[in-house]
Design a protein around this motif. Structure first.
Motif, PDB file in Angstrom:
ATOM      1  N   PRO A   1      -6.352 -61.503 -48.555  1.00 14.49           N
ATOM      2  CA  PRO A   1      -4.947 -61.158 -48.793  1.00 14.49           C
ATOM      3  C   PRO A   1      -4.510 -61.542 -50.207  1.00 14.49           C
ATOM      4  O   PRO A   1      -4.882 -62.609 -50.716  1.00 14.49           O
ATOM      5  N   GLN A   2      -3.734 -60.680 -50.828  1.00  8.56           N
ATOM      6  CA  GLN A   2      -3.230 -60.922 -52.176  1.00  8.56           C
ATOM      7  C   GLN A   2      -1.775 -61.387 -52.193  1.00  8.56           C
ATOM      8  O   GLN A   2      -1.264 -61.787 -53.233  1.00  8.56           O
ATOM      9  N   ARG A   3      -1.110 -61.328 -51.048  1.00  7.06           N
ATOM     10  CA  ARG A   3       0.271 -61.781 -50.940  1.00  7.06           C
ATOM     11  C   ARG A   3       0.505 -62.346 -49.536  1.00  7.06           C
ATOM     12  O   ARG A   3      -0.100 -61.888 -48.557  1.00  7.06           O
ATOM     13  N   ALA A   4       1.397 -63.335 -49.469  1.00  8.70           N
ATOM     14  CA  ALA A   4       1.930 -63.817 -48.196  1.00  8.70           C
ATOM     15  C   ALA A   4       3.277 -63.144 -47.995  1.00  8.70           C
ATOM     16  O   ALA A   4       4.134 -63.163 -48.886  1.00  8.70           O
ATOM     17  N   LEU A   5       3.485 -62.527 -46.849  1.00  4.77           N
ATOM     18  CA  LEU A   5       4.634 -61.650 -46.608  1.00  4.77           C
ATOM     19  C   LEU A   5       5.658 -62.341 -45.711  1.00  4.77           C
ATOM     20  O   LEU A   5       5.291 -62.990 -44.730  1.00  4.77           O
ATOM     21  N   ALA A   6       6.932 -62.171 -46.040  1.00  7.52           N
ATOM     22  CA  ALA A   6       8.004 -62.740 -45.217  1.00  7.52           C
ATOM     23  C   ALA A   6       9.207 -61.812 -45.272  1.00  7.52           C
ATOM     24  O   ALA A   6       9.709 -61.486 -46.357  1.00  7.52           O
ATOM     25  N   VAL A   7       9.674 -61.386 -44.100  1.00  6.22           N
ATOM     26  CA  VAL A   7      10.723 -60.369 -43.977  1.00  6.22           C
ATOM     27  C   VAL A   7      11.891 -60.916 -43.163  1.00  6.22           C
ATOM     28  O   VAL A   7      11.684 -61.591 -42.159  1.00  6.22           O
ATOM     29  N   ALA A   8      13.113 -60.592 -43.590  1.00  2.00           N
ATOM     30  CA  ALA A   8      14.308 -60.903 -42.800  1.00  2.00           C
ATOM     31  C   ALA A   8      15.269 -59.729 -42.889  1.00  2.00           C
ATOM     32  O   ALA A   8      15.594 -59.257 -43.987  1.00  2.00           O
ATOM     33  N   TYR A   9      15.730 -59.236 -41.724  1.00  2.00           N
ATOM     34  CA  TYR A   9      16.759 -58.202 -41.653  1.00  2.00           C
ATOM     35  C   TYR A   9      18.107 -58.921 -41.511  1.00  2.00           C
ATOM     36  O   TYR A   9      18.267 -59.758 -40.614  1.00  2.00           O
ATOM     37  N   VAL A  10      19.062 -58.577 -42.399  1.00  2.00           N
ATOM     38  CA  VAL A  10      20.325 -59.318 -42.409  1.00  2.00           C
ATOM     39  C   VAL A  10      21.531 -58.388 -42.484  1.00  2.00           C
ATOM     40  O   VAL A  10      21.461 -57.278 -43.017  1.00  2.00           O
ATOM     41  N   HIS A  11      22.621 -58.884 -41.944  1.00  2.00           N
ATOM     42  CA  HIS A  11      23.961 -58.348 -42.204  1.00  2.00           C
ATOM     43  C   HIS A  11      24.657 -59.287 -43.185  1.00  2.00           C
ATOM     44  O   HIS A  11      24.283 -60.457 -43.310  1.00  2.00           O
ATOM     45  N   GLY A  12      25.686 -58.776 -43.852  1.00  2.00           N
ATOM     46  CA  GLY A  12      26.536 -59.628 -44.683  1.00  2.00           C
ATOM     47  C   GLY A  12      26.137 -59.736 -46.135  1.00  2.00           C
ATOM     48  O   GLY A  12      26.723 -60.536 -46.878  1.00  2.00           O
ATOM     49  N   LEU A  13      25.163 -58.947 -46.590  1.00  2.00           N
ATOM     50  CA  LEU A  13      24.791 -58.971 -48.003  1.00  2.00           C
ATOM     51  C   LEU A  13      25.843 -58.196 -48.809  1.00  2.00           C
ATOM     52  O   LEU A  13      26.181 -57.057 -48.473  1.00  2.00           O
ATOM     53  N   GLU A  14      26.338 -58.812 -49.877  1.00  2.00           N
ATOM     54  CA  GLU A  14      27.344 -58.145 -50.712  1.00  2.00           C
ATOM     55  C   GLU A  14      26.688 -57.081 -51.589  1.00  2.00           C
ATOM     56  O   GLU A  14      25.507 -57.187 -51.933  1.00  2.00           O
ATOM     57  N   PRO A  15      27.435 -56.043 -52.006  1.00  2.00           N
ATOM     58  CA  PRO A  15      26.875 -55.032 -52.908  1.00  2.00           C
ATOM     59  C   PRO A  15      26.460 -55.655 -54.237  1.00  2.00           C
ATOM     60  O   PRO A  15      27.038 -56.661 -54.678  1.00  2.00           O
ATOM     61  N   ARG A  16      25.475 -55.073 -54.870  1.00  3.60           N
ATOM     62  CA  ARG A  16      25.061 -55.546 -56.190  1.00  3.60           C
ATOM     63  C   ARG A  16      26.188 -55.248 -57.182  1.00  3.60           C
ATOM     64  O   ARG A  16      26.616 -54.097 -57.321  1.00  3.60           O
ATOM     65  N   PRO A  17      26.733 -56.242 -57.889  1.00 10.64           N
ATOM     66  CA  PRO A  17      27.914 -56.019 -58.729  1.00 10.64           C
ATOM     67  C   PRO A  17      27.686 -55.015 -59.853  1.00 10.64           C
ATOM     68  O   PRO A  17      28.628 -54.341 -60.294  1.00 10.64           O
ATOM     69  N   GLU A  18      26.427 -54.887 -60.319  1.00 11.94           N
ATOM     70  CA  GLU A  18      26.161 -53.945 -61.418  1.00 11.94           C
ATOM     71  C   GLU A  18      26.270 -52.495 -60.965  1.00 11.94           C
ATOM     72  O   GLU A  18      26.486 -51.602 -61.786  1.00 11.94           O
ATOM     73  N   HIS A  19      26.068 -52.220 -59.669  1.00  6.58           N
ATOM     74  CA  HIS A  19      26.179 -50.849 -59.171  1.00  6.58           C
ATOM     75  C   HIS A  19      26.696 -50.886 -57.728  1.00  6.58           C
ATOM     76  O   HIS A  19      25.979 -50.500 -56.800  1.00  6.58           O
ATOM     77  N   PRO A  20      27.918 -51.317 -57.523  1.00  4.13           N
ATOM     78  CA  PRO A  20      28.428 -51.519 -56.157  1.00  4.13           C
ATOM     79  C   PRO A  20      28.516 -50.258 -55.327  1.00  4.13           C
ATOM     80  O   PRO A  20      28.494 -50.316 -54.090  1.00  4.13           O
ATOM     81  N   GLU A  21      28.582 -49.098 -55.961  1.00  9.47           N
ATOM     82  CA  GLU A  21      28.727 -47.838 -55.227  1.00  9.47           C
ATOM     83  C   GLU A  21      27.393 -47.148 -54.977  1.00  9.47           C
ATOM     84  O   GLU A  21      27.354 -46.130 -54.293  1.00  9.47           O
ATOM     85  N   THR A  22      26.320 -47.676 -55.544  1.00 10.09           N
ATOM     86  CA  THR A  22      25.008 -47.025 -55.429  1.00 10.09           C
ATOM     87  C   THR A  22      24.088 -47.834 -54.535  1.00 10.09           C
ATOM     88  O   THR A  22      23.756 -48.982 -54.847  1.00 10.09           O
ATOM     89  N   GLU A  23      23.676 -47.236 -53.404  1.00 12.59           N
ATOM     90  CA  GLU A  23      22.664 -47.867 -52.553  1.00 12.59           C
ATOM     91  C   GLU A  23      21.325 -47.794 -53.281  1.00 12.59           C
ATOM     92  O   GLU A  23      20.924 -46.734 -53.765  1.00 12.59           O
ATOM     93  N   ALA A  24      20.630 -48.939 -53.376  1.00 14.00           N
ATOM     94  CA  ALA A  24      19.386 -48.971 -54.141  1.00 14.00           C
ATOM     95  C   ALA A  24      18.418 -49.981 -53.549  1.00 14.00           C
ATOM     96  O   ALA A  24      18.814 -50.973 -52.940  1.00 14.00           O
ATOM     97  N   VAL A  25      17.145 -49.704 -53.753  1.00 15.68           N
ATOM     98  CA  VAL A  25      16.103 -50.697 -53.530  1.00 15.68           C
ATOM     99  C   VAL A  25      16.025 -51.540 -54.792  1.00 15.68           C
ATOM    100  O   VAL A  25      16.006 -50.998 -55.906  1.00 15.68           O
ATOM    101  N   ARG A  26      15.982 -52.853 -54.636  1.00 17.92           N
ATOM    102  CA  ARG A  26      15.856 -53.741 -55.787  1.00 17.92           C
ATOM    103  C   ARG A  26      14.511 -54.447 -55.749  1.00 17.92           C
ATOM    104  O   ARG A  26      14.152 -55.074 -54.757  1.00 17.92           O
ATOM    105  N   CYS A  27      13.745 -54.327 -56.838  1.00 14.80           N
ATOM    106  CA  CYS A  27      12.442 -54.971 -56.985  1.00 14.80           C
ATOM    107  C   CYS A  27      12.592 -56.121 -57.976  1.00 14.80           C
ATOM    108  O   CYS A  27      12.837 -55.881 -59.163  1.00 14.80           O
ATOM    109  N   ASN A  28      12.485 -57.340 -57.482  1.00 16.64           N
ATOM    110  CA  ASN A  28      12.613 -58.524 -58.326  1.00 16.64           C
ATOM    111  C   ASN A  28      11.231 -59.137 -58.520  1.00 16.64           C
ATOM    112  O   ASN A  28      10.617 -59.610 -57.559  1.00 16.64           O
TER     113      ASN A  28
END
Length: 410
Positions: free
Chosen positions: A166-193
């Motif tokens: 394995p090259q990565r250890a994976l951890a997932v959480a499905y959540v409610h209550g995440l605020e919109p990204r302030p840089e693009h609050p009207e655009t739904e987006a996938v964010r890769c950090n």
């Protein structure tokens, strides 16, 4: 009427079963869980399906949740600096929207649809002995269950599998209550950090059993600080650890997650597996042959979000080849050719995914950095998630990358 057995009720198995059913084939589908067990169980993936994969579902009339799921119109990239600020931060625009539907919703709904349309649904965790018994009763047996004993039927293809751990250890959480990204609050987006040397955090909007939600998905370098979930057994502890790591490594994402709560008790997942390509034909003890489907034979790390997309594309490719076969036998030569035709697409996914697992070379860092100055680069990278073959033209080789950068910046 040709009789086909499909073992496995994930994206590829169900899409293929429903597609064959719509063309009049006598299809038997084996699932190890009932629709209700799937719907009330633990999350299974971090799926985000892009334009081509969504079109395959739409072509079969299986886009049941398209009107409810968030329409993802952008894909953003941030690269963390040593002081935990953002050295890079930009948003690429997708040519066609993407969507994520919790597979608990989708697979349960598709299973029920398959049965309602007259398909033979068998609830049973199939073993090799079961396939040996059934193989002679069907014209074709397809294995679409990517975990468990059946995978052992398919030999690892060392030439196409550079990793054996394995090259990565994976951890997932499905959540409610995440605020919109302030840089693009009207655009739904996938964010890769991207956190150099540590791992990645992906954030994506989704539709789950309780409505709209977001997925927080850590990919940690094994043995590093994000590889921190092996001892976690409680879902709330899983979320607390996720938020702690976000606060330390991606504070710009943590700032909008202070009110995050799990969607449900089954909303977490952790684990790891080695990326692998396997040979497509499995040989049963009696000598019969079965054909592997999607991640049974090509299992990529989810760092590029290609799992459900590859599964959909595989199902569409296999469906076309089965229909083209007519009444001819589904022999081993045909099975190998069918896989190789899909591999023509899948190889680009594997190459890109394996490249993203490695430390980025200088020319890739230059490309990612330039995405904040040239929208064309940001958009092209974002749309590569739909068509990874495009990366061949500008992403892998320093000479092509520099020529592309020179043209765009000029």
């Amino acid at each position: 009427m040709r009789k086909i057995l499909i073992v496995g009720a994930g994206q590829s198995g169900l899409q293929l079963a429903l597609g064959l059913q719509s063309h009049g084939y006598d299809v038997t589908l084996m699932s190890n869980r009932t629709p209700d067990e799937i719907r009330s169980g633990r999350v299974m993936s971090t799926q985000c399906m892009f334009r081509t994969a969504l079109r395959h579902e739409r072509d079969l009339g299986l886009n049941f949740w398209e009107g409810q799921a968030p329409r993802i119109r952008g894909l953003g990239v941030s690269v963390g600096a040593p002081d935990h600020s953002r050295a890079v931060d930009w948003l690429g625009e997708l040519d066609g929207y993407a969507q994520s539907v919790d597979q608990r919703l989708k697979m349960a709904g598709w299973l029920e649809t398959f049965a309602q349309r007259g398909g033979q649904l068998v609830i049973h965790g199939a073993a090799v002995g079961d396939l040996d018994f059934f193989a002679g009763r069907y014209d074709l047996v397809l294995v679409a269950a990517g975990k468990g004993e059946l995978v052992s039927l398919f030999e690892r293809d060392g030439a196409r599998s550079p990793y054996d751990a394995p090259q990565r250890a994976l951890a997932v959480a499905y959540v409610h209550g995440l605020e919109p990204r302030p840089e693009h609050p009207e655009t739904e987006a996938v964010r890769c950090n991207l956190i150099p040397g540590v791992g990645e955090l992906f954030v994506m909007p989704t539709l789950t059993t309780s409505g709209r939600a977001d997925i927080l998905f850590f990919e940690g370098v094994p043995g590093g600080p994000l590889d921190a979930f092996q001892d976690v057994r409680d879902p709330r502890e899983h979320l607390a650890r996720t938020l702690e790591l976000m606060e330390r490594y991606v504070p710009w994402e943590h700032a909008r997650a202070t009110g995050a709560e799990l969607t449900d008790e089954g909303g977490t997942l952790a684990g790891r597996y080695a990326p692998v390509v396997r040979r497509p034909v499995g040989r049963l003890p009696s000598g019969g042959a079965v054909l592997g489907v999607a991640d049974v034979v090509v299992a990529n790390d989810p760092i590029t979000g290609q799992g459900s997309n590859s599964a959909s594309k595989c199902a569409a490719s296999y469906l076309a080849d089965i229909l083209d076969r007519g009444g001819e036998p589904f022999d081993e030569e045909w099975m190998t050719g069918t896989f190789e035709r899909w591999w023509g697409t899948a190889q680009h996914v594997t190459k890109w995914t394996n490249a993203m697992l490695a430390p980025p070379p200088d020319h890739v860092l230059r490309l990612l950095g330039a995405g904040g100055r040239a929208q064309e680069i940001a958009d092209r990278f974002a749309n590569g998630f739909d068509d990874p073959a495009d990366f061949e033209e500008w992403f892998y080789e320093p000479e092509k990358a520099d020529a592309y950068l020179e043209r765009v910046t000029a």
